[in-house]
Design a protein around this motif. Structure first.
Motif, PDB file in Angstrom:
ATOM      1  N   ASN A  32       3.339  -3.522   2.037  1.00  0.00           N
ATOM      2  CA  ASN A  32       3.146  -4.608   2.986  1.00  0.00           C
ATOM      3  C   ASN A  32       3.347  -5.969   2.312  1.00  0.00           C
ATOM      4  OD1 ASN A  32       2.232  -5.530   5.699  1.00  0.00           O
ATOM      5  ND2 ASN A  32       0.529  -6.386   4.512  1.00  0.00           N
ATOM      6  N   ALA A  33       2.870  -6.095   1.083  1.00  0.00           N
ATOM      7  CA  ALA A  33       3.012  -7.365   0.351  1.00  0.00           C
ATOM      8  C   ALA A  33       4.474  -7.658   0.052  1.00  0.00           C
ATOM      9  CB  ALA A  33       2.191  -7.317  -0.936  1.00  0.00           C
ATOM     10  N   ARG A  34       5.232  -6.611  -0.324  1.00  0.00           N
ATOM     11  CA  ARG A  34       6.655  -6.823  -0.614  1.00  0.00           C
ATOM     12  C   ARG A  34       7.426  -7.212   0.637  1.00  0.00           C
ATOM     13  NH1 ARG A  34       5.617  -2.498  -4.273  1.00  0.00           N
ATOM     14  NH2 ARG A  34       6.249  -0.915  -2.743  1.00  0.00           N
ATOM     15  N   ALA A  35       6.881  -6.866   1.827  1.00  0.00           N
ATOM     16  CA  ALA A  35       7.511  -7.243   3.088  1.00  0.00           C
ATOM     17  C   ALA A  35       7.060  -8.621   3.554  1.00  0.00           C
ATOM     18  CB  ALA A  35       7.193  -6.206   4.172  1.00  0.00           C
ATOM     19  N   GLY A  36       6.172  -9.266   2.796  1.00  0.00           N
ATOM     20  CA  GLY A  36       5.738 -10.616   3.130  1.00  0.00           C
ATOM     21  C   GLY A  36       4.398 -10.689   3.828  1.00  0.00           C
ATOM     22  N   GLY A  37       3.646  -9.588   3.884  1.00  0.00           N
ATOM     23  CA  GLY A  37       2.365  -9.584   4.570  1.00  0.00           C
ATOM     24  C   GLY A  37       1.191  -9.601   3.607  1.00  0.00           C
ATOM     25  N   LYS A  38       0.002  -9.630   4.189  1.00  0.00           N
ATOM     26  CA  LYS A  38      -1.216  -9.604   3.397  1.00  0.00           C
ATOM     27  C   LYS A  38      -2.373  -9.176   4.287  1.00  0.00           C
ATOM     28  CE  LYS A  38      -2.149 -14.501   4.292  1.00  0.00           C
ATOM     29  NZ  LYS A  38      -2.394 -15.826   3.682  1.00  0.00           N
ATOM     30  N   VAL A  39      -3.488  -8.817   3.668  1.00  0.00           N
ATOM     31  CA  VAL A  39      -4.687  -8.457   4.419  1.00  0.00           C
ATOM     32  C   VAL A  39      -5.143  -9.671   5.224  1.00  0.00           C
ATOM     33  CG1 VAL A  39      -7.112  -7.788   4.233  1.00  0.00           C
ATOM     34  CG2 VAL A  39      -5.397  -6.688   2.770  1.00  0.00           C
ATOM     35  N   GLY A  40      -5.481  -9.440   6.479  1.00  0.00           N
ATOM     36  CA  GLY A  40      -5.892 -10.522   7.365  1.00  0.00           C
ATOM     37  C   GLY A  40      -4.766 -11.077   8.207  1.00  0.00           C
ATOM     38  N   ALA A  41      -3.521 -10.640   7.916  1.00  0.00           N
ATOM     39  CA  ALA A  41      -2.350 -11.076   8.688  1.00  0.00           C
ATOM     40  C   ALA A  41      -1.760  -9.864   9.411  1.00  0.00           C
ATOM     41  CB  ALA A  41      -1.317 -11.706   7.757  1.00  0.00           C
ATOM     42  N   PRO A  42      -0.868 -10.084  10.390  1.00  0.00           N
ATOM     43  CA  PRO A  42      -0.231  -8.943  11.059  1.00  0.00           C
ATOM     44  C   PRO A  42       0.509  -8.067  10.055  1.00  0.00           C
ATOM     45  CG  PRO A  42       0.148 -10.954  12.309  1.00  0.00           C
ATOM     46  CD  PRO A  42      -0.489 -11.370  11.013  1.00  0.00           C
ATOM     47  N   LEU A  43       0.474  -6.761  10.280  1.00  0.00           N
ATOM     48  CA  LEU A  43       1.178  -5.827   9.408  1.00  0.00           C
ATOM     49  C   LEU A  43       2.653  -6.197   9.368  1.00  0.00           C
ATOM     50  CD1 LEU A  43       0.721  -3.262   7.699  1.00  0.00           C
ATOM     51  CD2 LEU A  43       1.380  -1.936   9.701  1.00  0.00           C
ATOM     52  N   ALA A  44       3.224  -6.320   8.166  1.00  0.00           N
ATOM     53  CA  ALA A  44       4.577  -6.853   8.005  1.00  0.00           C
ATOM     54  C   ALA A  44       5.644  -5.779   7.868  1.00  0.00           C
ATOM     55  CB  ALA A  44       4.621  -7.782   6.792  1.00  0.00           C
ATOM     56  N   VAL A  45       5.291  -4.505   8.010  1.00  0.00           N
ATOM     57  CA  VAL A  45       6.278  -3.421   7.941  1.00  0.00           C
ATOM     58  C   VAL A  45       6.564  -2.996   9.382  1.00  0.00           C
ATOM     59  CG1 VAL A  45       6.834  -1.175   6.956  1.00  0.00           C
ATOM     60  CG2 VAL A  45       5.259  -2.715   5.752  1.00  0.00           C
ATOM     61  N   PRO A  46       7.676  -3.422   9.973  1.00  0.00           N
ATOM     62  CA  PRO A  46       7.915  -3.249  11.412  1.00  0.00           C
ATOM     63  C   PRO A  46       7.759  -1.830  11.947  1.00  0.00           C
ATOM     64  CG  PRO A  46       9.505  -4.787  10.513  1.00  0.00           C
ATOM     65  CD  PRO A  46       8.754  -4.220   9.338  1.00  0.00           C
ATOM     66  N   PRO A  47       8.330  -0.785  11.311  1.00  0.00           N
ATOM     67  CA  PRO A  47       8.202   0.541  11.925  1.00  0.00           C
ATOM     68  C   PRO A  47       6.767   1.057  11.955  1.00  0.00           C
ATOM     69  CG  PRO A  47       9.263   0.691   9.771  1.00  0.00           C
ATOM     70  CD  PRO A  47       9.193  -0.751  10.125  1.00  0.00           C
ATOM     71  N   ILE A  48       5.961   0.730  10.926  1.00  0.00           N
ATOM     72  CA  ILE A  48       4.559   1.155  10.924  1.00  0.00           C
ATOM     73  C   ILE A  48       3.777   0.368  11.972  1.00  0.00           C
ATOM     74  CG2 ILE A  48       2.468   1.395   9.540  1.00  0.00           C
ATOM     75  CD1 ILE A  48       4.171   1.611   7.059  1.00  0.00           C
ATOM     76  N   ALA A  49       4.053  -0.933  12.064  1.00  0.00           N
ATOM     77  CA  ALA A  49       3.362  -1.763  13.054  1.00  0.00           C
ATOM     78  C   ALA A  49       3.678  -1.301  14.474  1.00  0.00           C
ATOM     79  CB  ALA A  49       3.767  -3.229  12.869  1.00  0.00           C
ATOM     80  N   SER A  50       4.915  -0.889  14.726  1.00  0.00           N
ATOM     81  CA  SER A  50       5.304  -0.436  16.069  1.00  0.00           C
ATOM     82  C   SER A  50       4.536   0.824  16.470  1.00  0.00           C
ATOM     83  CB  SER A  50       6.812  -0.173  16.117  1.00  0.00           C
ATOM     84  OG  SER A  50       7.534  -1.364  15.903  1.00  0.00           O
ATOM     85  N   ILE A  51       4.400   1.772  15.532  1.00  0.00           N
ATOM     86  CA  ILE A  51       3.666   3.006  15.825  1.00  0.00           C
ATOM     87  C   ILE A  51       2.190   2.702  16.067  1.00  0.00           C
ATOM     88  CG2 ILE A  51       2.925   5.224  14.867  1.00  0.00           C
ATOM     89  CD1 ILE A  51       5.605   5.357  13.424  1.00  0.00           C
ATOM     90  N   ALA A  52       1.628   1.791  15.289  1.00  0.00           N
ATOM     91  CA  ALA A  52       0.220   1.426  15.467  1.00  0.00           C
ATOM     92  C   ALA A  52      -0.005   0.808  16.844  1.00  0.00           C
ATOM     93  CB  ALA A  52      -0.212   0.464  14.363  1.00  0.00           C
ATOM     94  N   ARG A  53       0.902  -0.078  17.268  1.00  0.00           N
ATOM     95  CA  ARG A  53       0.759  -0.709  18.585  1.00  0.00           C
ATOM     96  C   ARG A  53       0.859   0.322  19.706  1.00  0.00           C
ATOM     97  NH1 ARG A  53       4.266  -4.629  16.537  1.00  0.00           N
ATOM     98  NH2 ARG A  53       5.952  -3.760  17.807  1.00  0.00           N
ATOM     99  N   LEU A  54       1.806   1.264  19.565  1.00  0.00           N
ATOM    100  CA  LEU A  54       1.972   2.282  20.595  1.00  0.00           C
ATOM    101  C   LEU A  54       0.736   3.166  20.686  1.00  0.00           C
ATOM    102  CD1 LEU A  54       3.798   3.648  22.682  1.00  0.00           C
ATOM    103  CD2 LEU A  54       4.731   5.057  20.827  1.00  0.00           C
ATOM    104  N   ALA A  55       0.200   3.575  19.537  1.00  0.00           N
ATOM    105  CA  ALA A  55      -0.998   4.417  19.532  1.00  0.00           C
ATOM    106  C   ALA A  55      -2.169   3.688  20.180  1.00  0.00           C
ATOM    107  CB  ALA A  55      -1.343   4.822  18.101  1.00  0.00           C
ATOM    108  N   GLN A  56      -2.313   2.400  19.883  1.00  0.00           N
ATOM    109  CA  GLN A  56      -3.413   1.634  20.454  1.00  0.00           C
ATOM    110  C   GLN A  56      -3.232   1.472  21.964  1.00  0.00           C
ATOM    111  OE1 GLN A  56      -3.887  -2.407  18.927  1.00  0.00           O
ATOM    112  NE2 GLN A  56      -6.101  -2.138  18.962  1.00  0.00           N
ATOM    113  N   ARG A  57      -1.988   1.269  22.404  1.00  0.00           N
ATOM    114  CA  ARG A  57      -1.736   1.083  23.839  1.00  0.00           C
ATOM    115  C   ARG A  57      -1.973   2.358  24.622  1.00  0.00           C
ATOM    116  NH1 ARG A  57       2.980   1.242  27.085  1.00  0.00           N
ATOM    117  NH2 ARG A  57       4.314   1.586  25.281  1.00  0.00           N
TER     118      ARG A  57
END
Length: 460
Positions: A32-57
């Protein structure tokens, strides 16, 4: 170069209800850090973030294989996202460097491509047989909403029928984690009968993760599903073209949507050059999708039994609609479209959808070949028994000797010039003539071009 050790334990993480990364074990945190993200910010790895959003929805656990960019390399991951009261719990495993692409030989992905080529429906489930993806390629009964089925049991969508031996192939396949074919079912609430086939999805730990399947509308009068015409038969060619369109349209649409999401940085921060790459991918996907649509139209209009619906339409209204659809493209090209006034009307006979298709093609071409600061005129007039719409531009024009060529199949005056597939005007003229009209061109080099669509005038 990044080092991967596939035998390391699963990397755990948690995303809060607001989509921000709450916690991640070292391996996931580093990615996540290499993708430009950090703890407390939106997940910066797009495919993982997409699956997380779908599961939550959907409120269900979802497991999928993904490919994530890690620096200049790609890595294959298996992601499991499970929603709970505190957000989404992540399990990320696999972590295998992605090998250079090569044509698959008999693997599940290739099998699924063939499976979905004839599909009227494409679907996926999780291990509990709940629907996680559903796309309808065929028309559905009024009021039926595929999106409302996400997260629901598969049996709420399909009413399963036993085979001649009283068995349900899908249940046998689920127990044995194998592929199945020919499960007959009814699409609930529509009366439509379908044949279902699917391949199992296996996660990185070798566990059953659900099915990836397809459904084909059953025709009571058809012979067998495997009957195929000889390639020389035009019926075979048309059917092949339709199947080709289906198997290409869905992945291209997903590529475009995902690339647009990445380009807009909807999943978190991203390097600007990566966002530009995503824009290039999206544009290329749209070009390919346009070609697929042209090939589908070509397959349809060249059938001997091709017909159009003749109905009363307003040519001026359709011209205004087409100009509106192309307003953004014209603005980006610094071209102004002058369309018929709101009080103008031209009643003619034709098929609304096909005439709109023709107008979008003619005005789109005019915008494409107009210089920056140019003007495209769209005007209507009556010529005896014909209603006409004229599209004129200030482009470089077309030589007299080339004017017949532009209406030929795959006809291009300058093949090296950026543009479409060379099918647009061929299809447009065939459609116009099928409706009792025509498309004419009047142009000369350096004097712009003037295209005229004619259709039978309809007296009110």
């Amino acid at each position: 170069m990044n080092a991967f050790e596939p035998n390391l334990p699963i990397a755990m993480g948690r995303i809060g209800p607001d989509g921000r990364l709450v916690h991640a074990e070292a391996r996931l945190a580093d990615l996540n850090a290499r993708a430009g993200g950090k703890v407390g910010a939106p997940l910066a790895v797009p495919p993982i973030a997409s699956i997380a959003r779908l599961a939550q929805r959907l409120g269900v656990a979802i497991s999928r294989a993904v490919v994530a960019a890690d620096g200049e390399e790609d890595v294959d991951l298996w992601v499991r996202a499970e929603p709970d009261a505190e957000g989404v719990r992540l399990e990320v495993s696999g972590w295998r460097p992605r090998a250079p692409w090569q044509a698959p030989e008999g693997d599940a992905s290739r099998e699924n491509d063939f499976l979905q080529a004839e599909a009227d429906w494409v679907w996926e489930t999780d291990a509990a047989m709940r629907i996680t993806h559903l796309a309808a390629e065929a028309g559905t009964a009024p009021g039926f909403d595929p999106a409302a089925m996400l997260g629901q049991p598969l049996t709420l969508l399909f009413a399963l029928e036993a085979d001649a031996e009283g068995a349900l192939p899908i249940l046998t396949a689920a127990a044995e984690q194998t592929r199945f074919d020919g499960q007959i079912a009814e699409l609930r609430g529509t009366g439509q009968r379908v044949r279902i086939s699917a391949s199992p999805r296996i996660d990185a730990s070798g566990r059953f993760a659900g099915f990836s399947g397809a459904a084909v509308l059953a025709d009571p009068g058809e012979e067998t599903a495997t009957d195929v015409q000889a390639p020389a038969d035009p019926e075979f060619t048309s059917a092949f073209g339709q199947r080709l369109e289906k198997v290409l349209r869905t992945p291209l649409t997903r590529i475009i949507a995902n690339a647009d999401s990445i380009s807009a940085k909807l999943d978190g921060p991203l390097r600007d050059d990566y966002a530009e790459y995503a824009t290039d991918i999206s544009n290329a996907g749209r070009h390919l999708l346009s070609l697929v649509e042209d090939l589908a139209d070509l397959s349809a209009i060249e059938r001997d039994d091709f017909t159009v619906e003749i109905e009363p339409i307003d040519l001026a209204d359709i011209a205004r609609r087409a100009a509106g659809l192309l307003a953004v493209r014209a603005s980006e090209a610094d071209v102004r479209i002058e369309k018929p006034g709101a009080d103008e009307a031209m009643p003619v006979a034709g098929e609304f959808r096909r005439v709109l298709q023709i107008m979008v093609n003619l005005i789109g071409n005019a915008v494409r070949y107009s210089p920056p600061g140019g003007l495209v005129w769209v005007q209507i007039q009556r010529e005896g028994a014909l209603g006409c719409v004229i599209v004129a531009d200030q482009g470089k024009g077309i030589a007299v000797e080339d004017q017949a060529k532009i209406f030929e199949k795959f006809g291009r005056v300058d093949p090296g010039e950026p543009g479409g597939s060379g099918l647009g005007l061929y299809i447009a003229r065939r459609l116009a003539r099928a409706m009792g009209g025509d498309i004419l061109v009047d142009s000369a080099p350096n004097e712009g071009a003037r295209f005229v669509l004619t259709l039978p005038y309809r007296a009110d």
